[in-house]
Design an enzyme around this catalytic site. Structure first.
Site, PDB file in Angstrom:
ATOM      1  N   LYS A   1       0.821  -1.194   0.000  1.00  0.00           N
ATOM      2  CA  LYS A   1       0.000   0.000   0.000  1.00  0.00           C
ATOM      3  C   LYS A   1       0.864   1.256   0.000  1.00  0.00           C
ATOM      4  CE  LYS A   1      -3.236  -2.349   3.067  1.00  0.00           C
ATOM      5  NZ  LYS A   1      -3.693  -2.416   4.476  1.00  0.00           N
TER       6      LYS A   1
ATOM      7  N   ASP B   1      14.837  -0.709   0.813  1.00  0.00           N
ATOM      8  CA  ASP B   1      15.605  -0.889   2.040  1.00  0.00           C
ATOM      9  C   ASP B   1      16.682  -1.947   1.734  1.00  0.00           C
ATOM     10  OD1 ASP B   1      16.291  -1.027   4.702  1.00  0.00           O
ATOM     11  OD2 ASP B   1      14.473  -1.967   5.399  1.00  0.00           O
TER      12      ASP B   1
ATOM     13  N   PHE C   1      13.613   4.372  10.801  1.00  0.00           N
ATOM     14  CA  PHE C   1      12.294   3.927  10.348  1.00  0.00           C
ATOM     15  C   PHE C   1      11.436   5.159  10.063  1.00  0.00           C
ATOM     16  CE2 PHE C   1       8.188   1.910  10.219  1.00  0.00           C
ATOM     17  CZ  PHE C   1       8.495   0.759   9.511  1.00  0.00           C
TER      18      PHE C   1
ATOM     19  N   ASP D   1       3.929   3.170   6.449  1.00  0.00           N
ATOM     20  CA  ASP D   1       3.246   2.898   7.716  1.00  0.00           C
ATOM     21  C   ASP D   1       4.149   2.294   8.782  1.00  0.00           C
ATOM     22  OD1 ASP D   1       3.463   0.299   6.332  1.00  0.00           O
ATOM     23  OD2 ASP D   1       2.228  -0.443   7.976  1.00  0.00           O
TER      24      ASP D   1
ATOM     25  N   GLU E   1       7.706   2.383  -6.329  1.00  0.00           N
ATOM     26  CA  GLU E   1       7.859   1.860  -4.966  1.00  0.00           C
ATOM     27  C   GLU E   1       7.989   3.017  -3.976  1.00  0.00           C
ATOM     28  OE1 GLU E   1       7.673  -0.220  -2.718  1.00  0.00           O
ATOM     29  OE2 GLU E   1       8.809  -2.058  -3.000  1.00  0.00           O
TER      30      GLU E   1
HETATM   31  P1  IMP Z   1      13.138  -4.299   1.352  1.00  0.00           P
HETATM   32  O1  IMP Z   1      12.651  -5.592   0.738  1.00  0.00           O
HETATM   33  O2  IMP Z   1      13.974  -4.558   2.569  1.00  0.00           O
HETATM   34  O3  IMP Z   1      13.803  -3.365   0.377  1.00  0.00           O
HETATM   35  O4  IMP Z   1      11.872  -3.604   1.964  1.00  0.00           O
HETATM   36  C1  IMP Z   1      11.019  -2.828   1.233  1.00  0.00           C
HETATM   37  C2  IMP Z   1       9.708  -2.664   1.977  1.00  0.00           C
HETATM   38  O5  IMP Z   1       9.874  -2.632   3.421  1.00  0.00           O
HETATM   39  C3  IMP Z   1       9.101  -1.333   1.588  1.00  0.00           C
HETATM   40  O6  IMP Z   1       8.313  -1.430   0.436  1.00  0.00           O
HETATM   41  C4  IMP Z   1       8.309  -0.981   2.836  1.00  0.00           C
HETATM   42  O7  IMP Z   1       7.028  -1.585   2.772  1.00  0.00           O
HETATM   43  C5  IMP Z   1       9.086  -1.614   3.992  1.00  0.00           C
HETATM   44  N1  IMP Z   1       9.959  -0.633   4.654  1.00  0.00           N
HETATM   45  C6  IMP Z   1      11.312  -0.608   4.645  1.00  0.00           C
HETATM   46  N2  IMP Z   1      11.784   0.429   5.356  1.00  0.00           N
HETATM   47  C7  IMP Z   1      10.692   1.091   5.815  1.00  0.00           C
HETATM   48  C8  IMP Z   1      10.533   2.275   6.619  1.00  0.00           C
HETATM   49  O8  IMP Z   1      11.485   2.952   7.056  1.00  0.00           O
HETATM   50  N3  IMP Z   1       9.244   2.638   6.875  1.00  0.00           N
HETATM   51  C9  IMP Z   1       8.161   1.956   6.418  1.00  0.00           C
HETATM   52  N4  IMP Z   1       8.276   0.846   5.663  1.00  0.00           N
HETATM   53  C10 IMP Z   1       9.531   0.412   5.374  1.00  0.00           C
END
Ligand code: IMP
Length: 183
Positions: free
Chosen positions: A43, A103, A152, A159, A99
């Site tokens: 979302k 992260d 974060f 969210d 996106e």
């Molecule tokens: P990745 O697979 O570790 O790159 O994570 C990506 C997903 O993790 C994003 O699309 C977000 O939904 C969530 N995410 C990562 N960091 C944050 C943050 O700081 N705040 C909120 N959601 C996050």
């Protein structure tokens, strides 16, 4: 007050607006003469995709896909699945993934391979926020809104336990919120 959960405003509403307008102009120039498909990730990319689509002056369609990671969202487990898939074919289309944040890069890598298996004409990535310090998997990201530190962040679609998506800015969540409600 629930806004007291925000330790610091990282990116204001005005800064978001300006940057998204600029990204829209670059995307418009890059895809001149083409029809574009936004594949926005639910979302988190809801607000970003809606604002960016209005900043792009080209014919485009928008599709939504949902990704979820098993386990704790703070520590990506590496296991991604797709509770909601594409609703239109992207074969031979010019596709741009929208996106909210990258992260570790694990979700994006999974989505990239999933979409490539549908044979788009080309595939690129546009992320609002890049949390580069935590990257585990590197993928070429063509458009980046802002670099963010390893904290974060919430707001403007992002969210914590489904809350704070409706904040009009990006803010750093107070560590006390995690301590009180670790999820
Ligand atoms: P990745 O697979 O570790 O790159 O994570 C990506 C997903 O993790 C994003 O699309 C977000 O939904 C969530 N995410 C990562 N960091 C944050 C943050 O700081 N705040 C909120 N959601 C996050």
């Amino acid at each position: 007050m629930w806004r007291e959960a925000i330790q610091q405003v990282l990116i204001s509403e005005t800064e978001l607006h300006r940057r998204i307008e600029a990204l829209g102009r670059v995307i418009t120039a890059d895809y001149q003469g083409s029809e574009l498909v936004f594949v926005a990730v639910l979302k988190g990319a809801l607000m970003f995709s809606a604002d960016l689509a209005r900043a792009v002056d080209l014919p485009l369609t928008i599709d939504y896909i949902a990704l979820s990671s098993y386990g704790d969202r703070h520590v990506s487990s590496g296991h991604v699945h797709i509770p909601k898939d594409l609703s239109e074919s992207i074969a031979n289309k010019h596709v741009l993934i929208i996106e909210d944040i990258v992260d570790t890069g694990i979700s994006l890598q999974y989505l990239w391979h999933h979409l490539m298996s549908h044979h788009p004409a080309d595939l690129n990535v546009c992320v609002l926020l890049d949390k580069r310090a935590r990257r585990q998997v590197d993928l070429p990201i063509k458009y980046i809104g802002f670099d963010v530190p390893d904290a974060f962040v919430v707001g403007y679609g992002l969210d914590y336990q489904q809350r704070y998506r409706n904040l009009p800015f990006i803010g750093i969540l107070h560590p006390e919120v995690f301590e009180k409600d670790p999820g």
